[in-house]
Design a protein around this motif. Sequence first.
Motif, PDB file in Angstrom:
ATOM      1  N   ALA A   7      27.580  26.452  17.109  1.00  0.00           N
ATOM      2  CA  ALA A   7      28.891  27.336  17.109  1.00  0.00           C
ATOM      3  C   ALA A   7      28.987  28.247  18.493  1.00  0.00           C
ATOM      4  O   ALA A   7      30.033  28.683  18.517  1.00  0.00           O
ATOM      5  N   LYS A   8      27.772  28.554  19.038  1.00  0.00           N
ATOM      6  CA  LYS A   8      28.023  29.387  20.141  1.00  0.00           C
ATOM      7  C   LYS A   8      28.854  28.908  21.219  1.00  0.00           C
ATOM      8  O   LYS A   8      28.679  27.645  21.631  1.00  0.00           O
ATOM      9  N   VAL A   9      29.794  29.593  21.811  1.00  0.00           N
ATOM     10  CA  VAL A   9      30.780  29.397  22.843  1.00  0.00           C
ATOM     11  C   VAL A   9      31.108  30.295  23.769  1.00  0.00           C
ATOM     12  O   VAL A   9      30.353  31.434  23.508  1.00  0.00           O
ATOM     13  N   LEU A  10      31.377  29.807  24.855  1.00  0.00           N
ATOM     14  CA  LEU A  10      31.699  30.961  25.986  1.00  0.00           C
ATOM     15  C   LEU A  10      33.274  30.824  26.064  1.00  0.00           C
ATOM     16  O   LEU A  10      34.037  30.004  25.900  1.00  0.00           O
ATOM     17  N   GLY A  11      33.790  32.121  26.671  1.00  0.00           N
ATOM     18  CA  GLY A  11      35.106  32.458  26.862  1.00  0.00           C
ATOM     19  C   GLY A  11      35.532  33.175  27.976  1.00  0.00           C
ATOM     20  O   GLY A  11      34.488  33.807  28.813  1.00  0.00           O
ATOM     21  N   THR A  12      36.407  33.001  28.720  1.00  0.00           N
ATOM     22  CA  THR A  12      36.999  33.829  29.836  1.00  0.00           C
ATOM     23  C   THR A  12      37.929  34.776  29.537  1.00  0.00           C
ATOM     24  O   THR A  12      38.792  34.438  28.723  1.00  0.00           O
ATOM     25  N   ALA A  13      38.049  35.629  30.552  1.00  0.00           N
ATOM     26  CA  ALA A  13      39.218  36.591  30.825  1.00  0.00           C
ATOM     27  C   ALA A  13      39.584  36.996  31.973  1.00  0.00           C
ATOM     28  O   ALA A  13      38.581  37.404  32.767  1.00  0.00           O
ATOM     29  N   GLU A  14      40.766  36.423  32.547  1.00  0.00           N
ATOM     30  CA  GLU A  14      41.077  36.674  34.003  1.00  0.00           C
ATOM     31  C   GLU A  14      41.914  37.679  34.368  1.00  0.00           C
ATOM     32  O   GLU A  14      42.558  38.178  33.496  1.00  0.00           O
ATOM     33  N   PHE A  15      41.710  38.273  35.598  1.00  0.00           N
ATOM     34  CA  PHE A  15      42.688  39.259  36.005  1.00  0.00           C
ATOM     35  C   PHE A  15      43.225  39.107  37.357  1.00  0.00           C
ATOM     36  O   PHE A  15      42.055  38.777  38.240  1.00  0.00           O
ATOM     37  N   ASP A  16      44.305  39.526  37.785  1.00  0.00           N
ATOM     38  CA  ASP A  16      44.817  39.427  38.987  1.00  0.00           C
ATOM     39  C   ASP A  16      45.016  40.921  39.368  1.00  0.00           C
ATOM     40  O   ASP A  16      45.589  41.419  39.125  1.00  0.00           O
TER      41      ASP A  16
ATOM     42  N   LEU B  40      30.715  38.504  35.616  1.00  0.00           N
ATOM     43  CA  LEU B  40      32.103  38.539  36.352  1.00  0.00           C
ATOM     44  C   LEU B  40      32.129  38.255  37.514  1.00  0.00           C
ATOM     45  O   LEU B  40      31.080  38.437  38.613  1.00  0.00           O
ATOM     46  N   GLN B  41      32.896  37.593  37.794  1.00  0.00           N
ATOM     47  CA  GLN B  41      32.963  36.635  39.505  1.00  0.00           C
ATOM     48  C   GLN B  41      34.569  36.773  39.915  1.00  0.00           C
ATOM     49  O   GLN B  41      35.380  36.651  39.098  1.00  0.00           O
ATOM     50  N   VAL B  42      34.233  36.607  41.458  1.00  0.00           N
ATOM     51  CA  VAL B  42      35.802  36.378  41.834  1.00  0.00           C
ATOM     52  C   VAL B  42      35.806  35.050  42.089  1.00  0.00           C
ATOM     53  O   VAL B  42      35.256  34.440  42.925  1.00  0.00           O
TER      54      VAL B  42
ATOM     55  N   LYS C  83      41.459  37.105  42.179  1.00  0.00           N
ATOM     56  CA  LYS C  83      41.436  36.638  40.780  1.00  0.00           C
ATOM     57  C   LYS C  83      39.799  36.657  40.185  1.00  0.00           C
ATOM     58  O   LYS C  83      38.863  36.334  40.669  1.00  0.00           O
ATOM     59  N   VAL C  84      39.864  37.778  39.321  1.00  0.00           N
ATOM     60  CA  VAL C  84      38.414  38.020  38.693  1.00  0.00           C
ATOM     61  C   VAL C  84      38.423  37.714  37.256  1.00  0.00           C
ATOM     62  O   VAL C  84      39.588  37.706  36.331  1.00  0.00           O
ATOM     63  N   ARG C  85      37.526  36.882  37.154  1.00  0.00           N
ATOM     64  CA  ARG C  85      37.255  36.097  35.870  1.00  0.00           C
ATOM     65  C   ARG C  85      35.831  36.734  35.138  1.00  0.00           C
ATOM     66  O   ARG C  85      34.903  37.038  35.696  1.00  0.00           O
ATOM     67  N   ALA C  86      36.105  37.270  33.941  1.00  0.00           N
ATOM     68  CA  ALA C  86      34.909  37.897  33.138  1.00  0.00           C
ATOM     69  C   ALA C  86      34.731  36.568  32.064  1.00  0.00           C
ATOM     70  O   ALA C  86      35.531  36.210  31.309  1.00  0.00           O
TER      71      ALA C  86
END
Length: 398
Positions: A247-256, A287-289, A298-301
């Motif tokens: 059931a464990k999953v990864l997700g992202t949140a992106e910002f410009d 957190l990565q660019v 674009k910064v992705r968490a």
Amino acid sequence: MQSYLVTVAAALVAAAVALVLVQVAHRVTRRLGRRSLLMTELTEHSHRAFQVAATVVGVQLAIRFTTLYAVGSPWRRFVLHTLVLAMIAALAWLVASLLVVAEDTALARFRTDVPNNRHARRVRTQVVLLRRLTIAVIVILAVGVMLMTFPSVRGVGAGVLTSAGVVAAVAALAAQSLLGNVFAGLQLAFSDAVRLDDVVVIEGEWGRVEELTLSYVVVQVWDDRRLILPTSYFTSRPFQNWTRTEAKVLGTAEFDLDWAVPVQAVREELRRLCEGTDLWDGRVCVLQVTDATGGLVKVRAVVSAADAGSLWDLRCLVRENLVAWVRDHRPTALPRLRTEVGEATGALAWQVGQPRRSVRRPADTEAPDDARVFGGSDDGEARSEAFVGREDHAEARR
């Protein structure tokens, strides 16, 4: 007239005796059910079927042995034939209820209310589909046996068997879609591609597999809508299964953001935010660019959660808090559109600036753990080995 009254009385007595015996057996089974799950299931599912079957058998035997004076009469044949049909239907009901008891007893050994319930959901899916299939087979066999009690049907039996190949071919062509869905349902049950309570993404909709039959699958969408799809959809088109292995999953949140964004400061704020909520399972907080074009970066968490529902709430929480943090603490990192008027060598105040001394990072310094998705932690190392390979990953680390 007296003979008819004896027959009716015998039938009533036989029915009463059968009901009494069944009731006694029911009470004994119910008492034993306090210690046995099998007995409890029998009292819940098979009591009515056993009651009807015993009553029909008792009445049939009473009428058969008390109407010997009317052997060969049409009414006796009609009554006995009706009772035979009723007995076949009752026995089919009883057999189906016993199969349901066996299946429920087997399912009770596998709990689905625990975090690691993958095997239990797989068994439950297979048992539910087998239950539907066995009940359908029992009904078809019962109807076939009931039809064979009619002499006219038995007379045409040979002709039907002779033309069975032609009939089967015509039926297969006529019910090609239905048969395709049935075989697809059986394939889903035993291929482990999708199970009950799996979280899937289909046609852009995120939901949970609520019901799985031989012909269709019901997906409960996150907003309580129901998406109904044929089982052949899952064997012919790609779909996402978020809980096939766990059931464990990864997700992202992106910002410009603007190029002036302090990436390390945002990374530290993301770490503080994840550690302060119980939605995060403690595995991944990175957190990565990921891109830097068009005047924006674009910064992705990347965050992780124990299940899909928690991940959704965690992603929304990360977006809300990081947007507020950048707005309140680093307003210069907000997206901006720059326009230059005049020559670049002009003497305007904003065109004059002290050159900043570049800070070089030592060559042997590695990126922090919260800046790496593939590496840096035990979970990241395992993910890197899964996508690269154990030997290649070890060589790359050297």
